[in-house]
Design a protein around this motif. Structure first.
Motif, PDB file in Angstrom:
ATOM      1  N   ASN B 491       0.536  -1.077  -0.114  1.00 23.29           N
ATOM      2  CA  ASN B 491      -0.195   0.109  -0.460  1.00 23.29           C
ATOM      3  C   ASN B 491       0.746   1.208   0.106  1.00 23.29           C
ATOM      4  N   TYR B 500      -1.357   6.709  -5.718  1.00 20.12           N
ATOM      5  CA  TYR B 500      -2.224   5.690  -5.945  1.00 20.12           C
ATOM      6  C   TYR B 500      -2.896   5.204  -4.904  1.00 20.12           C
ATOM      7  N   SER B 502      -4.414   1.763  -3.910  1.00 18.07           N
ATOM      8  CA  SER B 502      -5.611   1.408  -4.113  1.00 18.07           C
ATOM      9  C   SER B 502      -6.900   0.255  -2.794  1.00 18.07           C
ATOM     10  N   ARG B 503      -8.375   1.163  -3.278  1.00 16.16           N
ATOM     11  CA  ARG B 503      -9.231   0.557  -2.557  1.00 16.16           C
ATOM     12  C   ARG B 503      -8.950  -0.717  -2.096  1.00 16.16           C
ATOM     13  N   GLN B 504      -9.496  -1.634  -2.658  1.00 15.38           N
ATOM     14  CA  GLN B 504      -9.255  -2.861  -1.898  1.00 15.38           C
ATOM     15  C   GLN B 504      -8.195  -3.824  -1.372  1.00 15.38           C
TER      16      GLN B 504
END
Lengths: 768, 768
Positions: B491, B500, B502-504
């Motif tokens: 992350n 950036y 990532s939401r996941q």
């Protein structure tokens, strides 16, 4: 609060063995019989009162136990509790001086009752008993509160009648509140275990809430009202707590589910763990603890009971032969039983004696005597095949062929079926529109048919037997049909004279009509079995009713102080613009106002009780609690959550546990040993009712108590008299409880009690 | 459907006593050992398969029971079931030929498996077994359906894949679906009793509805939507049925309550009788019947088990002395146990032998041999105090004073407390806004602390023991911490390189962080006890999971055919005007549309399952069912009521009954006699683990299976090896069930089995 009280309700030392001269067999005095009968009746009803054994104290104690005294006490408690109807916020406002005067009267009655009790038991025992202290404290606190409140009101200050929450505690602390105290004790004993499960449940709730906050809080989702979704941790905790009760499912999930179906997994997992698993574990823990402690209590009850019977035996015993075992003669036994239970027939008493004195010796030992209490608690139905009064009056007509045919017809199975069909047709007619003249006239036909049924049955069966104490359905039928007849006549009289129909009378007519249909249930055997079980556990369920009332009353009093007047109800016809938000702008736009819940408020004790029932049912309780939080403060939710934990998680679970246990007993246990021996004796004496001759309901219908006809009369000479055991009826709740745990009770306990007297000293409390 | 099947899964006649020459003691062949070990392992896992005893059939049967064959079978059932994801209405649409090809492959696998089974058991037995017939019928019907459907599609006609409802029945009818068949059987057996209570409940519902119609129908009341209130009888019945589930409380009462508070009494009475009393009675009836039939089944299982063990004994027995009792020698015993359970250690096997051969004779009789199966089902943990690898590698350093101090520190209670505090602080930090740099950086600190904890523990405890099979929490910790570390690194790498996030990945990080906190539970003893109970009954709960899946799947398939495409879901961003009523004008203005329930639909198998979960939770199910009734026909409600009766009244009650019963066993029963004798033997041999030295979790952490080191070696020589009984773990669901009803099982049953062989013929089915 009351466990120690129960524990100190000790067994009196009474007249020991040494009090009775060993050699001779002196005549027993009236005092002796009084004392013995008190012991026996205490044992029968499981009263554990350590009364003085002096003759005056015994006489006072008899008066203390008089049914009128008890009824009066409960009446005044009821009056005290219902004062809430007339005090601010009132259903029917009365001036303060009036309610205060009534309350003072009630307090006076409670004080007199307590003073009576103080005279019956030794002084040191009285002051050691917490339940007496509790009553004194309640009375004193109420007095103090009344003075303060009166003074405040006189000076026009704001005052709170805080002592009102104490009122239901009287129900718990009076000597007759034994069952209720036991229920509270088993709750209290279960609390530690429930507490740990609850902590774990709270931990799971907090974890899931944290996860929900992290997963859903930053996604910018909106609830259906446009509010931000799952952004405030405490709100999430509340929402998820509500989800455990399923009250906001699936609404709470929809915004997340709409954004992605993956989030549904989170909620399904949550419901699986917290609703299904944890709530089952709560039930398991409550059930298990309830059973465990109740079993222990019942064990102690049984031991105390046997101890009291041994005391009674000690009072009545005599020595038949030098050095032999002490015994009780039949004459003494008869006199005592007559004192204990004046309403049982001689034949019944004779039967009991035959069971006790199995060898026909004319006297019984201690073991047999101790059994007496259980024998008395078995309901024996005395049947007497009396001839029908018409038969005596006019035998020629009554015994004629057409009359006999009629009797056979009425007793035939087809008669029942025909009337069941009539009831079904009636049900259809009730469902139809009663404005139709055909339908409204058909009512007269049905009424006539039902009346005819009752008259026919009265023609066939002996009227006294038909209306005996246990024939529930005959009473039910007759009362319903006769009242329906009266109400229908009044209704049509009013209609035909003034053209005016009273809504109330019409309502009553409708209710009676529908109630009549219930009779169908009785003619289907399977249904009868289920309903009989429910009726049998009925009295025990009443204990839960009291429990619920105590808790409801306290919450209603607190709720009224917190929320009274915050939410207003406007009649349908009102055009007040405030009606849209229940008269409180804070409710504008909330679900509470939109669902038109304005009448769910704490503005008087009746609506408070109805609101608490709605909270017990759980659904929409979050809307209700959020509504009251909106008009006061968010912390008001604590009140509602507390109520949920107290009532739904604990009390309802105990209720379910009790119903389960009672049903299991009905399904599994057949008869106790004692019942079997009583039944065997009845059969031996050839007095048993032939089963095939009598349908179950007819047996009940034919039960009657015959009058006293001399003690010595032999039972064998009267073949017209027969017995039947009402095998599964319990005279008292304790009897049901004892039955429930009979299989688990240590048989050693019984054996021990038959030993020396020394073992009887405080048996109930040494093992605690 | 499958009771007769289970009943006909008979016990093979096998090699009788007469097959073995009585005089000599011939060497046992490999076939004999194979046969005996099959009998023992069938007994261990309660397989009741009447296999042929010819050597080829035995070899085939061994292959039939191979774990790989079973895994493959379940895999293909899973594939078959998940085809619903790809068929119309699909989550991921695939062409018809693709799904059909996969389904054909599945059918082929099922047919092969069945053919294999047909080779193992005698032909007549095969055709008498309804579950084989069921599978054949399912396969044939599916083929027919596929052909018809394919033909219809080819000619562009409308076709229904009706055979899809049969798919979950495969789970029930395969030989491995024993537990599931048993669950269905106990439901079916309970049905008659449930039916009568249900009839009575329906009668009460109809009576109350009639009364409601008469009392409230003519008052001109309006619901909150302005519709007439309680004027249609069928609507009232539905509304009051919903009230039993509490889903429309208090809304259904409000119009009447608003007109007069007297009507509240009607509803309160209704809820008391129908919700509280009747639903408790349902639970009682379901519970009672479930227990009764399960007990009977378990009794039969135990008898069948003992019968199989006797068969195995008959194969291995030899005659020590002329005319003496047949016995089994230690060598044969060892060889057989090695075949049955290759993974248990020699020491463990030696221990079992010592328990069986109590008198050290070198051979055991039939009684001791029959016990073997229960001995094997007791999990014995073999502890071996191996030195730490670092100690072997560098003893000077590892045994130095600072290193010893470190070990003492880590093993100290304070170490646990410190880490619990760290977890609590961590919980607070997780709750804070992670955008704050202080908070996001603190994550690294916590990760480092958790890593350090694991490393320290690895330093102190032997790594192999630390990661043993049963040390659930060590595995849990390590996996969570390591994955959190990886996810956090990924992350922040993504963040620092491309800016950036990532939401996941972030979601996973959050979930892992919160999961870490669960560890606290393990360090509180009371919590551990509750959780261990839950984990223990976990496998049995999985049976209910299968049951639920079977019922859900059938309802989902039917629901999809009835309601697919009737309700449409529009994305949040959609501006379609139809969005307000879920794309179906019939829903305009209904609660369904207003509450935004559009995504609760039957448009694919995933949303169907989620909808069925919502229906199981019950709340708002009337809104959902009324919604689907509005878009189709009012009779669609029958589908939802049927689902409610099936799942909520029956299956959920059985689930609650099972959890209750399992908890009671945990609370009440201590240890079986066999466990006690095993423990006594362990203590006798002075191999017991000293309790005070090892905390419960450490014991689990230190468990390890040592390798084979020769059979004859004496256990006494190795004091470094110790045993402990994992007393309350059950290898199989059957073992838990047997435990649950052990107290109720007739002890006569066991005695009988020790008699002559003749008693063993069909013991399981004669008493049925």
């Amino acid at each position: 609060m009351s466990e120690a009280a129960e524990r100190s309700e000790n067994i009196p030392a009474g007249k020991g063995k040494e009090g009775i001269p060993n050699g001779g067999n002196p005549e027993k005095s009236k005092e002796d019989f009084d004392l013995a009968s008190i012991y026996v009746s205490d044992a029968q009803y499981n009263r554990n009162i350590y009364f003085d054994t002096s003759p005056e104290a015994v006489r006072l104690y008899l008066r203390y136990n008089h049914w009128l005294a008890k009824v009066l006490l409960y009446f005044f408690i009821l009056v005290d509790l219902s004062l809430a109807l007339f005090e601010e916020p009132a259903v029917l406002p009365l001036p303060i001086w009036a309610t205060m005067l009534v309350e003072l009267l009630c307090l006076l009655v409670f004080t007199i009752r307590l003073a009576h009790y103080a005279k019956v038991i030794p002084r040191d025992k009285f002051w050691k008993d917490p339940k007496n202290i509790c009553i004194i404290v309640i009375v004193l606190l109420t007095l103090v509160d009344m003075i303060i409140y009166g003074a405040l009101k006189a000076t026009n200050c704001y005052g709170v009648r805080w002592s009102r929450v104490l009122r239901p505690l009287l129900l718990v602390n009076i000597t007759e509140g034994r069952q209720l105290r036991r229920a509270f004790r088993s709750i209290r004993n279960a609390l530690p275990q429930i507490f740990y499960v609850f902590l774990l449940f709270m931990f799971s709730l907090l974890m899931f809430s944290l996860m929900a906050l992290k997963l859903l809080g930053k996604r910018g989702l909106k609830t259906i009202n446009g509010a931000p979704y799952f952004t405030n941790y405490l709100e999430i905790v509340f929402d998820l707590y509500v989800l455990v009760t399923t009250a906001n499912s699936p609404d709470v999930m929809m915004p997340a589910y709409n954004s992605s179906f993956v989030f549904a997994i989170f909620f399904i997992l949550y419901i699986l763990i917290n609703t299904y698993i944890f709530m089952s574990v709560f039930l398991a823990v409550v059930y298990n603890n309830y059973k465990k402690y109740l079993k222990e209590e019942v064990r102690q009850l049984v031991r105390a009971k046997r101890h009291k019977m041994a005391r009674a035996f000690a009072v009545l015993q005599e020595q038949r032969e030098e050095g032999g075992q002490p015994v009780v003669s039949q004459a003494n036994w008869n006199q005592m039983v007559r004192l204990v239970q004046p309403d049982i027939s001689n034949a019944h008493r004779e039967l009991l004696w035959r069971v006790a004195d199995d060898k026909n010796q004319g006297y019984i030992g201690k073991v047999a005597f101790v059994q007496l209490v259980d024998l008395l608690n078995i309901e024996v139905i005395t049947l007497k095949s009396r001839p029908h009064p018409l038969q005596s009056a006019c035998p020629a007509l009554y015994l004629s062929a057409p009359s006999r045919l009629l009797c056979r017809l009425v007793q035939h199975r087809a008669f029942v079926i025909v009337y069941d069909l009539i009831i079904l047709v009636n049900a259809v007619f009730i469902g139809l529109d009663e404005e139709n003249p055909l339908v409204s006239n058909s009512e007269w036909v049905f009424l006539a048919l039902y009346l005819m049924e009752i008259l026919l049955k009265l023609y066939v069966f002996e009227p006294k037997a038909f209306f005996s104490r246990h024939s529930f359905w005959n009473w039910f039928d007759t009362i319903i049909v006769v009242s329906a007849l009266i109400a229908t006549i009044i209704n049509s009289a009013m209609k035909s004279t003034g053209g005016y129909t009273s809504r109330q009378i019409l309502d009553i007519v409708f209710i009676l009509r529908v109630l009549r249909l219930i009779r169908v249930v009785d003619s289907i055997k399977r249904f009868r079995a289920i309903i009989n079980t429910l009726i049998r556990i009925g009295p025990a369920i009443l204990t839960f009713g009291q429990l619920i009332i105590v808790v409801y009353y306290i919450f209603a009093m607190v709720g009224m102080e917190l929320f009274k007047g915050k939410v207003k109800f406007y009649e349908e016809s009102s055009t007040d613009p405030d009606k849209a938000f229940c008269g409180n702008a804070a409710l504008n736009g909330t679900d509470f106002a939109q669902l038109n819940y304005c009448k769910n408020n704490f503005n008087n004790v009746v609506s408070s009780f109805i609101l608490l029932v709605e909270l017990t049912v759980v659904n929409q309780w979050h809307v209700l609690s959020s509504g009251f939080a909106a008009v006061t403060h968010v912390s008001a939710r604590i009140f509602f959550i507390l109520f949920h934990i107290m009532v739904v998680i604990i009390i309802i679970n105990i209720f379910v546990a009790f119903v389960l246990e009672a049903f299991f007993v009905e399904y599994s246990v057949d008869k106790s040993d004692l019942q079997t021996s009583l039944e065997r004796k009845i059969e031996e004496l050839e007095l048993a009712v032939e089963q095939e001759k009598l349908e179950d309901n007819l047996v009940n219908a034919m039960e009657t108590i015959d009058n006293d006809q001399g003690a010595g009369q032999s039972v064998d000479n009267r073949p017209a008299l027969m017995f039947k055991i009402a095998s599964k009826r319990y005279r008292t709740v304790d009897a049901l409880l004892q039955r429930m745990f009979e299989a688990d009770l240590d048989p050693e306990d019984f054996a021990e009690n038959d030993d020396a007297e020394g073992n009887f000293v405080n048996p109930a409390f040494s093992s605690a």
